[in-house]
Write a protein that holds these residues in place. Sequence first.
Motif, mmCIF file in Angstrom:
data_model
loop_
_atom_site.group_PDB
_atom_site.id
_atom_site.type_symbol
_atom_site.label_atom_id
_atom_site.label_comp_id
_atom_site.label_asym_id
_atom_site.label_seq_id
_atom_site.Cartn_x
_atom_site.Cartn_y
_atom_site.Cartn_z
ATOM 1 N N ALA A 158 0.845 -1.183 0.000
ATOM 2 C CA ALA A 158 0.000 0.000 0.000
ATOM 3 C C ALA A 158 0.888 1.242 0.000
ATOM 4 O O ALA A 158 1.963 1.261 0.593
ATOM 5 C CB ALA A 158 -0.902 -0.001 1.224
ATOM 6 N N TYR A 442 -5.487 -1.104 -2.315
ATOM 7 C CA TYR A 442 -5.915 0.152 -2.935
ATOM 8 C C TYR A 442 -7.436 0.122 -3.129
ATOM 9 O O TYR A 442 -7.934 0.139 -4.259
ATOM 10 C CB TYR A 442 -5.190 0.374 -4.256
ATOM 11 C CG TYR A 442 -3.690 0.513 -4.094
ATOM 12 C CD1 TYR A 442 -3.121 1.761 -3.870
ATOM 13 C CD2 TYR A 442 -2.862 -0.599 -4.125
ATOM 14 C CE1 TYR A 442 -1.750 1.898 -3.686
ATOM 15 C CE2 TYR A 442 -1.489 -0.484 -3.937
ATOM 16 C CZ TYR A 442 -0.939 0.769 -3.715
ATOM 17 O OH TYR A 442 0.409 0.903 -3.525
ATOM 18 N N MET A 445 -9.251 2.791 -5.404
ATOM 19 C CA MET A 445 -8.888 2.933 -6.811
ATOM 20 C C MET A 445 -9.990 2.349 -7.697
ATOM 21 O O MET A 445 -10.438 1.223 -7.491
ATOM 22 C CB MET A 445 -7.558 2.219 -7.080
ATOM 23 C CG MET A 445 -7.000 2.452 -8.474
ATOM 24 S SD MET A 445 -5.376 1.667 -8.702
ATOM 25 C CE MET A 445 -4.309 2.858 -7.891
#
Length: 485
Positions: A158, A442, A445
């Motif tokens: 991350a 993520y 995203m």
Amino acid sequence: MSKTIQELEPKAIWKNFTALNAVPRPSKKEARVIQFMLDFGARLKLETFKDEVGNVIVRKPATKGYEKRKMVTLQSHLDMVHQKNNDTNFDFDTQGIEMFVDEDWVRAKGTTLGADNGLGVATIMALLESVDIPHPALEALFTIDEETGMTGAKGLKAGVLKGDILLNLDTEEDDEIGIGCAGGIDVTAERKYRSKSTSKNSMAFEIIVKGLKGGHSGMDIHKGLGNANKIMNRVLHLGAEHHKLRIATIQGGSLRNAIPRESAATVVIDKKKQKAFQNDFENWSTTIKKEKLITEPALEIMLREVKRPKGVLPQKVQTKLLNALYAAHNGVYAMSAAFDNLVETSNNIARVEVEQGKIRISCLTRSSVDSGKLDLAQSLRAAFELADCKVSFSGDYPGWNPNPNSAILEVLKNQYIKIFKAAPNVAACHAGLECGILGQNYPKMDMISFGPTIRGAHSPDERVQISSVQKFWTFTLAILKNIPE
């Protein structure tokens, strides 16, 4: 040959694909292609670095007027599946792929082509080196080891990526927009045995299954293609039942994510049974080939006499092995209730190895539902444990849950309809894309997947459609031009 490929349109993609395919890039042996990508980014004087597991990240600033648009992460994997025909003399560790043009297709000579996912990599390279294409800030993510464990995606920490939107360029139909995929798990069964000596009154044969199409163990699993390991097991079971055939060795299949095309076994029978066995073998072979005539017209099941081996499997071990392989599920296990015509859960009995006192069976189980994946894996465990095998699960990775409210999905749908005057096929796929894994670190995203048309992935019949690469390039440029702020 290479010059012909490089002259195809769009030249920017084919030039980079040719350069990439000159670099050997087996999964787990990506050192050369990693350096190739690092050198590429450095040559362009772009921010370029490698993370601790080997993924390569390259960043390029936005073009004038696109500075306020959301940053886009373009993602493809560097490794490729290595499969070749038995009669092809080729060393994947040292040779570049030999390509040729066949009408509207690019193919390789007797090997996999590497279009999966080399066309995605080459497209990103073309964008990174472009000087006249409008785009927002770009971040290229070239992952490693997608084909044999997705360890690149799993190892990406991350905070490394900066993009707001991820475009995964690993879909294999040019009219498809991918919004979800299956997860997977490796199921491996192993045991040891002590060989039993063969009798002087016995003789040996090699049984060969070949000529199958093979293919992607996810995307092609619904096509009813032959699995060389299951066909071989059927023949061996018949031979054992009718002629007390004994198994010395089996070598079937190769990669866990490829439907096995070939298998070879060395077997022993009593000399007195030779004619009866050969006659029955011919009948069994004819029957199986008739069954597979439509899906596998080139299937061959052959028998030839060989030197008698010193040892064979103990009778009880052999019986349990053949029964376990018969019971173990191969192919589609469940269809999705959420998406029409989508495989939900499947298994590929990818590799069977019996030799030198060791048995090893390798499977890849896939599902878009984690509980369904584990249910089938447990079913396989049960079958193989009945054969006294030690069963292990490894390489577990999650699926990618579809987000029908994705903002980038709306951009892609609108642009597709505007350019091609037709609606795209928005779908999830029964293959392992890296989006599900990347989404764990993520979660904010926005992810989508698309790509050119590729056929026969994970087999020597792999090919990419030239006209679809042109379509894919047009679509990609339109997407980048319309990324929102």
